[in-house]
Scaffold this active site. Sequence first.
Site, PDB file in Angstrom:
ATOM      1  N   CYS A  19       0.754  -1.308   0.060  1.00  0.00           N
ATOM      2  CA  CYS A  19      -0.147  -0.020   0.133  1.00  0.00           C
ATOM      3  C   CYS A  19       1.033   1.260  -0.027  1.00  0.00           C
ATOM      4  CB  CYS A  19      -1.022   0.061   1.098  1.00  0.00           C
ATOM      5  SG  CYS A  19      -1.899  -1.239   1.325  1.00  0.00           S
ATOM      6  N   GLU A  78       0.853   3.825   1.946  1.00  0.00           N
ATOM      7  CA  GLU A  78       1.325   4.241   3.452  1.00  0.00           C
ATOM      8  C   GLU A  78       2.658   3.459   3.794  1.00  0.00           C
ATOM      9  OE1 GLU A  78      -1.812   3.210   2.164  1.00  0.00           O
ATOM     10  OE2 GLU A  78      -3.393   3.889   3.446  1.00  0.00           O
TER      11      GLU A  78
END
Length: 135
Positions: free
Chosen positions: A56, A58
């Site tokens: 991801c 993040e």
Amino acid sequence: MAEIDWEKLFEEADRARQRAVAPYSHFHVGAAVLTREGKVYTGCNVEVSSYSLTLCAERVALFKALSEGERDFVAVAVVADAEQPTPPCGACRQVIWDFARQAQIGMRGESGQVKILRADELFPEAFDQEFLPET
Ligand code: THU
């Protein structure tokens, strides 16, 4: 401490979102993390043909920053191809808790709606190293 300029941070996250490698989900996510000293590290999601290897946005942003020696984060901004603000997935919440629990986590949807949460609001009853036996 650097003031959190959310507008700038969301813009940086949005620039990263445009670099997303998402040929399978077609869901483009960008993240930007701000250090206490004011440096910004960005990430996008990177999908792999063996889907579970996907990372991801993040985690990419945080791992980039950590690998450059950063340890003190004040904000994480997330943007995605969605009307409503997109919250970090469970795996990213654990990583944020471990490495950036003092940071505020901001999400902005395409509608312009912004949600800003503390890490303990995003990830209550967290597991962390406190639960591990002493080594
Ligand atoms: N994804 C992120 O990058 N961050 C999130 O917070 C939610 C999900 C990515 C993973 C995958 O590439 C795609 O979005 C669909 O799940």
